[in-house]
Design a protein around this motif. Structure first.
Motif, PDB file in Angstrom:
ATOM      1  N   GLU A  10       0.840  -1.192   0.000  1.00 23.27           N
ATOM      2  CA  GLU A  10       0.000   0.000   0.000  1.00 23.27           C
ATOM      3  C   GLU A  10       0.878   1.246   0.000  1.00 23.27           C
ATOM      4  OE1 GLU A  10      -3.174   0.055  -0.362  1.00 23.27           O
ATOM      5  OE2 GLU A  10      -3.594  -2.085  -0.114  1.00 23.27           O
ATOM      6  N   THR A  11       0.538   2.228  -0.832  1.00 25.00           N
ATOM      7  CA  THR A  11       1.249   3.505  -0.851  1.00 25.00           C
ATOM      8  C   THR A  11       0.223   4.627  -0.813  1.00 25.00           C
ATOM      9  OG1 THR A  11       1.237   3.848  -3.250  1.00 25.00           O
ATOM     10  CG2 THR A  11       2.983   2.448  -2.378  1.00 25.00           C
ATOM     11  N   THR A  12       0.709   5.864  -0.730  1.00 24.88           N
ATOM     12  CA  THR A  12      -0.214   7.005  -0.721  1.00 24.88           C
ATOM     13  C   THR A  12      -0.975   7.118  -2.038  1.00 24.88           C
ATOM     14  OG1 THR A  12       1.623   8.399  -1.425  1.00 24.88           O
ATOM     15  CG2 THR A  12       1.136   8.339   0.941  1.00 24.88           C
ATOM     16  N   GLU A  13      -0.424   6.550  -3.097  1.00 17.80           N
ATOM     17  CA  GLU A  13      -1.081   6.592  -4.409  1.00 17.80           C
ATOM     18  C   GLU A  13      -2.044   5.433  -4.619  1.00 17.80           C
ATOM     19  OE1 GLU A  13      -0.554   9.072  -6.663  1.00 17.80           O
ATOM     20  OE2 GLU A  13       0.628  10.006  -5.094  1.00 17.80           O
ATOM     21  N   GLY A  14      -2.089   4.507  -3.642  1.00 18.94           N
ATOM     22  CA  GLY A  14      -2.933   3.331  -3.814  1.00 18.94           C
ATOM     23  C   GLY A  14      -2.109   2.063  -3.738  1.00 18.94           C
ATOM     24  N   ARG A  15      -2.686   0.957  -4.120  1.00 19.76           N
ATOM     25  CA  ARG A  15      -2.001  -0.329  -4.041  1.00 19.76           C
ATOM     26  C   ARG A  15      -1.062  -0.515  -5.220  1.00 19.76           C
ATOM     27  NH1 ARG A  15      -5.903  -5.091  -2.784  1.00 19.76           N
ATOM     28  NH2 ARG A  15      -5.990  -3.915  -0.842  1.00 19.76           N
ATOM     29  N   ILE A  16       0.172  -0.949  -4.948  1.00 16.97           N
ATOM     30  CA  ILE A  16       1.191  -1.168  -5.988  1.00 16.97           C
ATOM     31  C   ILE A  16       1.493  -2.658  -6.052  1.00 16.97           C
ATOM     32  CG2 ILE A  16       3.586  -0.706  -6.678  1.00 16.97           C
ATOM     33  CD1 ILE A  16       2.135   1.806  -6.852  1.00 16.97           C
ATOM     34  N   TYR A  17       1.519  -3.206  -7.274  1.00 16.06           N
ATOM     35  CA  TYR A  17       1.879  -4.610  -7.472  1.00 16.06           C
ATOM     36  C   TYR A  17       3.270  -4.691  -8.098  1.00 16.06           C
ATOM     37  CZ  TYR A  17      -3.001  -5.809  -6.623  1.00 16.06           C
ATOM     38  OH  TYR A  17      -4.225  -5.971  -6.061  1.00 16.06           O
ATOM     39  N   THR A  18       4.096  -5.586  -7.615  1.00 11.86           N
ATOM     40  CA  THR A  18       5.396  -5.832  -8.220  1.00 11.86           C
ATOM     41  C   THR A  18       5.347  -7.218  -8.859  1.00 11.86           C
ATOM     42  OG1 THR A  18       6.438  -4.533  -6.491  1.00 11.86           O
ATOM     43  CG2 THR A  18       7.883  -5.917  -7.838  1.00 11.86           C
ATOM     44  N   VAL A  19       5.336  -7.230 -10.196  1.00 10.70           N
ATOM     45  CA  VAL A  19       5.189  -8.494 -10.914  1.00 10.70           C
ATOM     46  C   VAL A  19       6.564  -9.026 -11.300  1.00 10.70           C
ATOM     47  CG1 VAL A  19       4.151  -9.626 -12.907  1.00 10.70           C
ATOM     48  CG2 VAL A  19       2.965  -7.739 -11.787  1.00 10.70           C
ATOM     49  N   THR A  20       6.842 -10.287 -10.951  1.00  7.16           N
ATOM     50  CA  THR A  20       8.138 -10.886 -11.288  1.00  7.16           C
ATOM     51  C   THR A  20       7.979 -11.858 -12.435  1.00  7.16           C
ATOM     52  OG1 THR A  20       7.783 -12.568  -9.609  1.00  7.16           O
ATOM     53  CG2 THR A  20       8.992 -10.592  -8.944  1.00  7.16           C
ATOM     54  N   GLY A  21       8.922 -12.744 -12.595  1.00  5.54           N
ATOM     55  CA  GLY A  21       9.039 -13.536 -13.814  1.00  5.54           C
ATOM     56  C   GLY A  21       7.963 -14.549 -14.093  1.00  5.54           C
ATOM     57  N   GLY A  22       7.079 -14.819 -13.148  1.00  2.52           N
ATOM     58  CA  GLY A  22       6.050 -15.810 -13.429  1.00  2.52           C
ATOM     59  C   GLY A  22       6.662 -17.168 -13.729  1.00  2.52           C
ATOM     60  N   ASP A  23       6.160 -17.839 -14.764  1.00  3.19           N
ATOM     61  CA  ASP A  23       6.669 -19.182 -15.065  1.00  3.19           C
ATOM     62  C   ASP A  23       7.997 -19.158 -15.808  1.00  3.19           C
ATOM     63  OD1 ASP A  23       5.740 -18.183 -17.424  1.00  3.19           O
ATOM     64  OD2 ASP A  23       4.896 -20.074 -18.131  1.00  3.19           O
ATOM     65  N   TRP A  24       8.533 -17.960 -16.050  1.00  7.26           N
ATOM     66  CA  TRP A  24       9.810 -17.915 -16.783  1.00  7.26           C
ATOM     67  C   TRP A  24      10.925 -18.622 -16.025  1.00  7.26           C
ATOM     68  CZ3 TRP A  24      10.375 -17.157 -21.639  1.00  7.26           C
ATOM     69  CH2 TRP A  24       9.365 -16.485 -22.309  1.00  7.26           C
ATOM     70  N   ASP A  25      10.853 -18.590 -14.681  1.00  9.11           N
ATOM     71  CA  ASP A  25      11.916 -19.212 -13.897  1.00  9.11           C
ATOM     72  C   ASP A  25      11.989 -20.712 -14.170  1.00  9.11           C
ATOM     73  OD1 ASP A  25      12.178 -16.692 -12.811  1.00  9.11           O
ATOM     74  OD2 ASP A  25      10.753 -17.119 -11.200  1.00  9.11           O
ATOM     75  N   SER A  26      10.825 -21.316 -14.454  1.00 11.94           N
ATOM     76  CA  SER A  26      10.816 -22.767 -14.651  1.00 11.94           C
ATOM     77  C   SER A  26      10.596 -23.170 -16.105  1.00 11.94           C
ATOM     78  CB  SER A  26       9.708 -23.392 -13.796  1.00 11.94           C
ATOM     79  OG  SER A  26       8.468 -22.803 -14.131  1.00 11.94           O
ATOM     80  N   ALA A  27      10.289 -22.199 -16.966  1.00 11.20           N
ATOM     81  CA  ALA A  27       9.877 -22.534 -18.337  1.00 11.20           C
ATOM     82  C   ALA A  27      10.963 -23.280 -19.092  1.00 11.20           C
ATOM     83  CB  ALA A  27       9.503 -21.273 -19.090  1.00 11.20           C
ATOM     84  N   LEU A  28      12.227 -22.900 -18.863  1.00 16.63           N
ATOM     85  CA  LEU A  28      13.309 -23.495 -19.655  1.00 16.63           C
ATOM     86  C   LEU A  28      14.169 -24.450 -18.834  1.00 16.63           C
ATOM     87  CD1 LEU A  28      14.176 -20.250 -21.613  1.00 16.63           C
ATOM     88  CD2 LEU A  28      13.016 -22.253 -22.505  1.00 16.63           C
ATOM     89  N   ASP A  29      13.616 -24.923 -17.688  1.00 14.49           N
ATOM     90  CA  ASP A  29      14.375 -25.854 -16.846  1.00 14.49           C
ATOM     91  C   ASP A  29      14.655 -27.175 -17.543  1.00 14.49           C
ATOM     92  OD1 ASP A  29      14.579 -24.102 -14.826  1.00 14.49           O
ATOM     93  OD2 ASP A  29      12.993 -24.956 -13.565  1.00 14.49           O
ATOM     94  N   ASP A  30      13.817 -27.500 -18.533  1.00 17.49           N
ATOM     95  CA  ASP A  30      14.014 -28.793 -19.196  1.00 17.49           C
ATOM     96  C   ASP A  30      15.208 -28.762 -20.142  1.00 17.49           C
ATOM     97  OD1 ASP A  30      12.834 -27.041 -20.921  1.00 17.49           O
ATOM     98  OD2 ASP A  30      11.533 -28.530 -21.887  1.00 17.49           O
ATOM     99  N   ALA A  31      15.789 -27.584 -20.352  1.00 16.48           N
ATOM    100  CA  ALA A  31      16.946 -27.482 -21.257  1.00 16.48           C
ATOM    101  C   ALA A  31      18.219 -27.813 -20.491  1.00 16.48           C
ATOM    102  CB  ALA A  31      17.024 -26.084 -21.848  1.00 16.48           C
ATOM    103  N   VAL A  32      18.301 -29.046 -19.998  1.00 15.21           N
ATOM    104  CA  VAL A  32      19.438 -29.431 -19.148  1.00 15.21           C
ATOM    105  C   VAL A  32      20.438 -30.307 -19.891  1.00 15.21           C
ATOM    106  CG1 VAL A  32      18.208 -29.208 -16.981  1.00 15.21           C
ATOM    107  CG2 VAL A  32      18.042 -31.338 -18.245  1.00 15.21           C
ATOM    108  N   SER A  33      20.091 -30.705 -21.117  1.00 19.47           N
ATOM    109  CA  SER A  33      20.989 -31.579 -21.872  1.00 19.47           C
ATOM    110  C   SER A  33      22.271 -30.848 -22.230  1.00 19.47           C
ATOM    111  CB  SER A  33      20.284 -32.039 -23.148  1.00 19.47           C
ATOM    112  OG  SER A  33      21.221 -32.523 -24.081  1.00 19.47           O
ATOM    113  N   ASP A  34      23.369 -31.567 -22.240  1.00 20.53           N
ATOM    114  CA  ASP A  34      24.661 -30.964 -22.619  1.00 20.53           C
ATOM    115  C   ASP A  34      24.650 -30.495 -24.057  1.00 20.53           C
ATOM    116  OD1 ASP A  34      25.614 -31.492 -20.147  1.00 20.53           O
ATOM    117  OD2 ASP A  34      26.580 -33.385 -20.696  1.00 20.53           O
ATOM    118  N   GLU A  35      23.755 -31.099 -24.854  1.00 20.06           N
ATOM    119  CA  GLU A  35      23.744 -30.788 -26.282  1.00 20.06           C
ATOM    120  C   GLU A  35      22.975 -29.498 -26.575  1.00 20.06           C
ATOM    121  OE1 GLU A  35      25.424 -32.682 -28.473  1.00 20.06           O
ATOM    122  OE2 GLU A  35      26.069 -33.799 -26.695  1.00 20.06           O
ATOM    123  N   ARG A  36      22.235 -28.983 -25.587  1.00 20.85           N
ATOM    124  CA  ARG A  36      21.356 -27.844 -25.851  1.00 20.85           C
ATOM    125  C   ARG A  36      21.834 -26.595 -25.125  1.00 20.85           C
ATOM    126  NH1 ARG A  36      15.210 -30.336 -26.115  1.00 20.85           N
ATOM    127  NH2 ARG A  36      15.684 -31.847 -27.724  1.00 20.85           N
TER     128      ARG A  36
END
Length: 436
Positions: A10-36
């Protein structure tokens, strides 16, 4: 439970949302192969200089997964329109797809006019068509020029921007500005065309008739150009329809879908022109279609010139027409002395009305409407909602760059890194429209 991706405070201007990476943190976790390997590609296109991020997963030089990350430009144009009156909204929407500003103005104003139950005068409608077709040529020239630049055809880039300069010079002469014109207004136009417009437009058509065939000599039959584009960025008709893709990409897959033909507006049903199509559904077909569409636009411009008859360019309704019967001062910027004398000399009521019309704007009957035009990138639609006030309750845009950009993974996955560049160029995205 609090949302881990959108913390709030909450701020004097109203409610502020801080949006972070969402599913981006896990989206590319499957790219673990040495070849990729996962890379951020760019900047290579004018749209990727900081406002479009391409995340590619590679196996050697082959693209196994592609994602486009948007949201860096965040202009907030749709929301801004809700805090201005209906006429002022034109100044925002013209900055959305900044390569096709006149299409945004026209689609928005058609929506406002539909809510008001009015129609722009015939002369204003023909001038709108004339300006949009000049703008279409300018936009397609940028698509070809930037595509040429990315693929190493630098002469294509210098030629494309040289011809686009002809378009912008003409638009500046006709409307007063090269881009972001705010010339098309609810009810008609800001003012009539300047003296000598017939000669200026005629000379432009002659110049483009001479120069457009040069692109066939320079690029169309060029072996390197063909090798880089034929079979690249393939997107068949069923994929286009499933993704909602429109414009040259859809027409390159064989469907002659053009809003000027299927749902005509501004009298397009009375113009004689063709909708070019192809069945190759690749980047080369899109290039060929854009060149042919420029020829068709010149055909429409010639017809529009012949149709221009004397008459008003704004509806004869003092409650809507803004600015009313404007005449420009000698400096080309402010109101002329005669105009000021007439407003201030008629009566106090006339001055008050003018002041209120400019500051508050006119009220638009409650309701909602959707209007669409054929922009250089496809179906550009405006959904406008009015609660009966002098400001829009909601402005939402069906922006073709945003929708078409979804096709990038389908065009690119399975191909080479170099082909991603050709595919993006053939989509011709404008991030001002995507991040509106």
């Amino acid at each position: 439970m609090t949302d881990p991706y959108a913390t709030e405070r909450e701020t004097t201007e109203g409610r502020i949302y801080t949006v972070t990476g969402g599913d981006w943190d896990s989206a590319l976790d499957d790219a673990v192969s040495d070849e990729r390997i996962v890379i951020n590609m760019g900047p290579q296109h004018p749209s990727t200089h900081g406002v479009l991020r391409l995340v590619l997963e590679l196996e050697g030089e082959a693209v196994t997964q592609a994602r486009s990350v948007i949201g860096y430009l965040h202009t907030g144009i749709e929301k801004n329109c809700e805090y201005r009156n209906w006429t002022q909204g034109v100044t925002f929407v013209t900055r959305m797809d900044y390569l096709a500003p006149l299409f945004n103005e026209a689609a928005y104003c058609l929506g406002v006019e539909k809510l008001l139950g009015i129609t722009a005068p015939p002369r204003a409608q023909v001038i709108r068509v004339l300006l949009m077709e000049i703008n279409r040529i300018a936009s397609h020239l940028v698509a070809i020029a930037t595509g040429g630049m990315e693929l190493g055809a630098l002469t294509g880039m210098t030629s494309g921007f040289r011809e686009r300069e002809e378009c912008l010079h003409l638009l500046e002469f006709l409307t007063g500005l090269r881009m972001n014109h705010a010339f098309i207004r609810p009810g008609g136009l800001a003012q009539d065309l300047p003296e000598g417009y017939e000669h200026a437009v005629g000379e432009f058509v002659k110049t483009m008739d001479k120069r457009l065939p040069d692109y066939d000599k320079l690029l169309t039959g060029q072996p390197i150009w063909k090798n880089r584009l034929i079979g690249i960025g393939y997107l068949p008709l069923d994929a286009c329809v499933a993704l909602g893709v429109t414009g040259p990409i859809l027409r390159s897959a064989g469907l002659p879908w053009d809003m000027r033909k299927v749902e005509p507006y501004l009298g397009y049903e009375d113009y004689d022109f063709e909708v070019p199509t192809s069945t190759a559904a690749d980047a080369y077909a899109r290039y060929l279609l854009r060149v042919e569409e420029m020829h068709q636009s010149l055909l429409i411009i010639r017809q529009a010139l012949k149709r221009l008859e004397p008459g008003p360019v704004m509806v004869d309704d003092g409650k809507v027409a803004w600015p009313a019967k404007l005449s420009i001062g000698a400096d080309g910027m402010g109101n002329s002395l005669e105009h000021v004398r007439r407003i201030m000399g008629q009566s106090m009521e006339a001055l008050i009305h003018h002041f209120k019309l400019v500051t508050e704007g006119f009220a638009v009957p409650a309701g909602q409407v959707y209007t669409a035009v054929e922009s250089p990138r496809g179906e550009l639609g405006y959904h406008l909602v009015s609660d009966g006030g002098t400001r829009p309750l909601r402005v939402h845009v069906r922006e073709p760059s945003f929708v078409n950009l979804q096709s990038m993974p389908a065009m690119s996955e399975g191909g080479l890194v170099a082909d991603v560049i050709a595919a993006i160029a053939s989509i011709d995205p404008v991030m001002g429209g995507v991040d509106r």
